[in-house]
Scaffold this motif. Structure first.
Motif, mmCIF file in Angstrom:
data_model
loop_
_atom_site.group_PDB
_atom_site.id
_atom_site.type_symbol
_atom_site.label_atom_id
_atom_site.label_comp_id
_atom_site.label_asym_id
_atom_site.label_seq_id
_atom_site.Cartn_x
_atom_site.Cartn_y
_atom_site.Cartn_z
ATOM 1 N N SER A 128 0.793 -0.576 0.094
ATOM 2 C CA SER A 128 -0.120 0.072 -0.476
ATOM 3 C C SER A 128 0.768 1.454 0.129
ATOM 4 N N SER A 129 0.372 2.314 -0.955
ATOM 5 C CA SER A 129 0.928 3.751 -0.957
ATOM 6 C C SER A 129 1.056 4.397 0.553
ATOM 7 N N ARG A 132 -0.857 7.874 -0.081
ATOM 8 C CA ARG A 132 -1.643 7.692 0.410
ATOM 9 C C ARG A 132 -3.291 6.912 0.536
ATOM 10 N N TRP A 150 -11.561 -0.190 -4.027
ATOM 11 C CA TRP A 150 -10.245 0.367 -4.928
ATOM 12 C C TRP A 150 -10.437 0.687 -6.003
ATOM 13 N N LYS A 153 -7.530 1.449 -8.747
ATOM 14 C CA LYS A 153 -6.514 2.024 -7.667
ATOM 15 C C LYS A 153 -5.554 0.836 -7.724
ATOM 16 N N ASN A 190 -11.313 -2.889 -10.708
ATOM 17 C CA ASN A 190 -10.519 -1.751 -10.171
ATOM 18 C C ASN A 190 -9.762 -2.032 -10.000
ATOM 19 N N ALA A 192 -6.321 -0.559 -11.549
ATOM 20 C CA ALA A 192 -5.729 0.607 -12.524
ATOM 21 C C ALA A 192 -5.617 0.887 -13.961
ATOM 22 N N VAL A 206 2.633 1.984 -7.855
ATOM 23 C CA VAL A 206 2.338 2.931 -6.685
ATOM 24 C C VAL A 206 3.295 4.037 -6.592
ATOM 25 N N CYS A 211 -1.308 3.781 -9.108
ATOM 26 C CA CYS A 211 -2.178 2.914 -8.389
ATOM 27 C C CYS A 211 -1.948 2.851 -6.500
ATOM 28 N N ASP A 212 -2.664 2.695 -5.989
ATOM 29 C CA ASP A 212 -2.401 2.429 -4.545
ATOM 30 C C ASP A 212 -2.167 0.928 -3.574
#
Length: 337
Positions: A128-129, A132, A150, A153, A190, A192, A206, A211-212
């Protein structure tokens, strides 16, 4: 004269020099040289048995099938449960009866017929970012990847890559094909971007804000942090272990098997036992940031810093049973398109 010559030949064949020359073991490896060469050298230093290695990027099963009974292969080193199961399903390996290996490798991570064994573990994690998203909550599960929040993302490599097929296989084992298909459709919605690249490329995406969340194997984080050109990618994410309040995090393996026609069977078993020993397991942990399969062997300091996690207890032999079903579902939802 002929009898004297025959006696000389027989004496020559039984000489110490000839016996020493026969002390070898042949390895077919999908694992990279930097990872296994140090421990193979250690094995040779300890036993005097010479290890001959053929490295490949893929196609070991096909090569073994083509060579048949004339294959020089003794030990096969590869990654992913599906590849190991394929060797067994195609009758290309044989059972190894070893109390040493059975003691060192938990039953969950070896074949019930002793035809393949894990050497290392790696989680299929979600990155995960940091900027963000932050760390994902302890309740985060793989099922959450399909939630609308999501949308646009998530980044991942091809769904048809063995690492993702194994994850989907585990989902089928837990939830059945119908629910897994719905989940895959949600994950696809979902994404990206179209699935592409490798696991490191998803973390890079990321970092670049494409994307997150990214799906990837755990050891890549250690590899990226050790690479000056990729360190910034790794520093832009947190590693998360999904399923901690559900089934646990999906764990895949690298592993080994003895070739069906191994010409050096005794030496092959010695090598396989060595690779599950404390010394070799520690080397695996330090060199490639993988989790040792042998209980009690310490993780590398970096890997330990990522924290503990609950692993999915589903036997990988069971996961492998759903490989074809997983591939079929990925095609049905056109995941990669």
């Amino acid at each position: 004269m002929k009898k004297l010559l025959a006696s000389a030949v027989l004496l020559g064949l039984s000489s110490p020099q000839m016996v020493q020359a026969a002390e070898e073991v042949n390895v077919y490896s999908l694992r990279q040289p930097f990872l296994i060469e140090p421990m193979l050298k250690e094995f040779t230093d300890e036993t005097g048995i010479q290890v001959n290695v053929k490295f490949a990027k893929d196609g070991i099963a096909e090569k073994l099938a083509q060579e048949g009974e004339y294959s020089p292969a003794d030990v096969i080193l590869t990654v992913d449960i599906s590849r190991l199961a394929e060797l067994s399903d195609k009758g290309l390996v044989q059972a190894v009866d070893s109390d040493v290996i059975d003691k060192n490798v938990p039953a969950q991570y070896r074949d019930s017929d002793d035809e393949w064994f894990a050497l290392t573990l790696r989680t299929r994690s979600v990155y995960s970012s940091r900027e963000r998203v932050g760390r994902l909550p302890a309740s985060f599960d793989y099922l959450d990847l399909a939630k609308p929040e999501w949308k646009g993302k998530i980044c991942t490599r091809s769904g048809k890559h063995p690492y993702n097929i194994s994850l989907v296989s585990s989902m089928i084992a837990h939830y059945g094909e119908a629910e897994t298909k719905t989940w895959l459709e949600g994950v696809k919605a979902n994404l990206a971007r179209k699935p592409q690249g490798n696991d490191r490329g998803q973390v890079k995406a990321v970092k670049e804000g494409l994307c997150d969340l990214a799906i990837g194997n755990s050891y890549y984080l250690g590899n990226m942090l050790s690479d000056e050109n990729q360190k910034s990618w790794a520093e832009a994410v947190y590693i998360n272990f999904p399923g901690q309040q559900a089934n646990g995090t999906h764990v895949n393996i690298s592993g080994m098997a003895m070739a069906k026609y191994a010409p050096n069977k005794a030496n092959a078993q010695k090598l396989m036992e060595f690779l599950t020993s404390d010394k070799a397991q520690h080397m695996y942990a330090e060199v490639n940031f993988e989790y040792p399969v042998k209980v009690g062997v310490e993780r590398s300091e970096l890997v330990a810093s990522w924290g503990d996690f609950k692993a999915d207890t589903l036997p990988l032999e069971k996961v492998a049973e759903y490989h074809n079903a997983a591939t079929k579902l990925l095609d049905e939802v056109q995941f990669d398109l």
